[in-house]
Design a protein around this motif. Sequence first.
Motif, PDB file in Angstrom:
ATOM      1  N   ASP A  80       0.799  -1.230   0.000  1.00 37.86           N
ATOM      2  CA  ASP A  80       0.000   0.000   0.000  1.00 37.86           C
ATOM      3  C   ASP A  80       0.830   1.277   0.000  1.00 37.86           C
ATOM      4  O   ASP A  80       0.474   2.268   0.657  1.00 37.86           O
ATOM      5  N   SER A  82       2.023   4.719  -1.409  1.00 34.23           N
ATOM      6  CA  SER A  82       1.386   5.673  -2.311  1.00 34.23           C
ATOM      7  C   SER A  82       2.365   5.974  -3.446  1.00 34.23           C
ATOM      8  O   SER A  82       3.558   5.738  -3.323  1.00 34.23           O
ATOM      9  N   GLY A  90       2.263   3.471  -7.154  1.00 42.74           N
ATOM     10  CA  GLY A  90       2.138   2.866  -5.839  1.00 42.74           C
ATOM     11  C   GLY A  90       2.142   1.345  -5.879  1.00 42.74           C
ATOM     12  O   GLY A  90       2.400   0.730  -6.908  1.00 42.74           O
ATOM     13  N   ASP A  92       0.076  -2.365  -4.217  1.00 44.21           N
ATOM     14  CA  ASP A  92      -1.203  -2.803  -3.645  1.00 44.21           C
ATOM     15  C   ASP A  92      -0.995  -3.532  -2.313  1.00 44.21           C
ATOM     16  O   ASP A  92       0.099  -3.515  -1.746  1.00 44.21           O
ATOM     17  N   ASP A  93      -2.052  -4.169  -1.836  1.00 46.77           N
ATOM     18  CA  ASP A  93      -2.008  -4.750  -0.493  1.00 46.77           C
ATOM     19  C   ASP A  93      -1.076  -5.954  -0.386  1.00 46.77           C
ATOM     20  O   ASP A  93      -0.784  -6.412   0.704  1.00 46.77           O
ATOM     21  N   PHE A 269     -10.158  -1.230   0.054  1.00 47.17           N
ATOM     22  CA  PHE A 269      -9.243  -0.250   0.643  1.00 47.17           C
ATOM     23  C   PHE A 269      -9.617   1.182   0.316  1.00 47.17           C
ATOM     24  O   PHE A 269      -8.858   2.101   0.574  1.00 47.17           O
ATOM     25  N   ASN A 272      -9.689   3.578   3.048  1.00 48.73           N
ATOM     26  CA  ASN A 272      -8.378   3.986   3.560  1.00 48.73           C
ATOM     27  C   ASN A 272      -7.787   5.118   2.741  1.00 48.73           C
ATOM     28  O   ASN A 272      -6.706   5.609   3.054  1.00 48.73           O
ATOM     29  N   TYR A 274      -6.832   4.762  -0.470  1.00 49.53           N
ATOM     30  CA  TYR A 274      -5.841   4.279  -1.424  1.00 49.53           C
ATOM     31  C   TYR A 274      -6.385   4.405  -2.851  1.00 49.53           C
ATOM     32  O   TYR A 274      -6.650   3.409  -3.518  1.00 49.53           O
ATOM     33  N   TRP A 276      -5.043   5.106  -5.636  1.00 46.33           N
ATOM     34  CA  TRP A 276      -4.242   4.596  -6.753  1.00 46.33           C
ATOM     35  C   TRP A 276      -4.520   3.128  -7.041  1.00 46.33           C
ATOM     36  O   TRP A 276      -4.153   2.617  -8.075  1.00 46.33           O
ATOM     37  N   LEU A 277      -5.182   2.460  -6.115  1.00 45.31           N
ATOM     38  CA  LEU A 277      -5.491   1.055  -6.359  1.00 45.31           C
ATOM     39  C   LEU A 277      -6.697   0.910  -7.281  1.00 45.31           C
ATOM     40  O   LEU A 277      -6.828  -0.065  -7.998  1.00 45.31           O
TER      41      LEU A 277
END
Lengths: 310, 316
Positions: A80, A82, A90, A92-93, A269, A272, A274, A276-277
């Motif tokens: 995660d 950025s 970025g 990912d998880d 996410f 949160n 995020y 960019w995901l």
Amino acid sequence: MTTTLESPVPPGTPGNAAVGDAGALTEATLTGWKLTLREFTKNKMAMVGIGVLVLFVLFCYLGPVFYHSDQTTSNLANTDLSPGPGAPLGTDDSGFDVLGRLMIGGQTSLEIGFLAALIASVIGTLWGAISGLLGGVVDAVMMRIVDVMLSLPFFLVVLIVASRYNSGILSLSLVIGIFSWLVPARLVRGEVLTLRVRDFVSAAKVMGAGNQRLIYRHLLPNAMGTVIVNITFQIADSILVLASLGFLNFGVKFPNTDWGSQIANADQFLSNGYWWLVFPVGLCLVLVVMSFNLIGDGLRDAVDVRLRKR
Amino acid sequence: MFGYLIRRLGTAILIVLCVSMVTFAMLHIIFPSPAIVVLGAKPSHAATEAFNKQWGYNLPLWHQYIRYLDQLLHGNFGWSFHSNQSVGSLFKERFPLSAFLSFSSLLVAVIIALPLGIFQAIKRNSVGDVAATTVTFVLYSMPVFFFAVILIDVFALQLGWVDSGVNADQGSLSAQLADFKDLILPIVSLSLTQVASFSRYQRSAALDVLSQDYIKVARAKGLAERLIYVRHLVRNASLPMVTLIGLSIPSLIAGNLLIEYAFNINGLGNLFIQSLGFEDYNTLLAYTLLGAIATVIGNLVADIALTIADPRIRLV
């Protein structure tokens, strides 16, 4: 693409010659696929679609050559992140680089979209051509089968089958393709019904052409415009269906990925922050589907021009 | 007309019957027996046998199908092994919410798309038309769930106007309606993606009407432009919409499923997805059949609407 487009209607086929005198004949030789191509290239939006598509094909297939990222082993130290240096979009998880993931996800999405549309079009075209040419009881039975299949709730059925057979690109393409040949079948049958009473088909029959020759040499080449337009839209639809399957976690299996699965993964996410995901992959999906739709619209208009001159 | 309706209805029933056979066979091929799911990962051979015998899964396929059909005709959709209640009662809990979601979004879609398409046709190639075409084209190419994700991010997470999902405890429709705010985003995302395809058809249908001779006649005799639109255009251009609604049932089912999943709504679509994971086969079968019946009814309505709209279509 263009070279295969040239051959189907060679200048001076009996169909075009039926127009009449010599003057009309030269006019007729100008029509056909060259005219379609000229009309198509004049369509600005369609050209934008082609451009975007070419960019995406380059991005997905040449991208990984220049931009290396590990997409098979997760890196739990770098989850995660950025966007920043080292990872332009970025991570990912699981610590996968998002930009690299977009590329391989795009490959899957494009391949399944294209393969599924191809499978659907081949089955549908042959089905429609045979049904339309033979007519009578065969036609009635074949079209009732199409009616029944069309009454199946498409997405539910695809979901059920995909929940079992979603292991790879080929199986998912088959699952989507096998349930989407009905529209091309109807379209081609309609074309064949109008074509089979035309003089050049009768002439071929008188010369002793069998059904197989009629279908491959005379009917299909003339119905090809409709088929190609339909393939373009079908690719767009198949990419959307695949994305929906992926969103419900029935897309391709790890380590492979597709854009829908990436959105599904990112969705959790979102709260949160995020972004960019989810947004880059969503944007890619929309742009690719849009470019196929633009190309399809352009092709349809171009083929229409040809049909009007015919 | 009456004879036509009877014949058309007969065909529809026949198609539903065929569809039920295809669905039944397909599900049997994919999930041969629920024994593995019900009895656990490695049931003994004898236990599986006994289970299959008890529930009739050892019978030949055609026999099972006849039994299922017999059950259906007695209003019994079978037993959901996963939730240990009848599929009928499961559906009774979930159906109102899904139906409300589908119909309200369909209604909103028609209310927006009908005037929008007609407006675009009247103001053809104007700035408004181009803008509307562009927006609907983008929406048309957008998967409904991504649109939902965008709406959730903007209106729920950034602006905080509504909750990002629906409270899963509130299964029933009445409980959900008390908290109607949570249903706004699902309905908006479902209806706007439908507007995208509806308004495209509506625009071309209206353009088609505008090029007809009777519009020219009306103009030639000096009828006010406003009256031309009200009396001739709207009436003639809105009938194709009925056909379109009838044919949109399959995509409505698919959209409904994705939206229920995205917003965590406890409707039939979510039930279907959960049942896929549990291989809860009677539920899958019943929902697919309901979907097929809805599709056939939609086609029927579309056909009838078409014949009313255009009397030139011979009723044979």
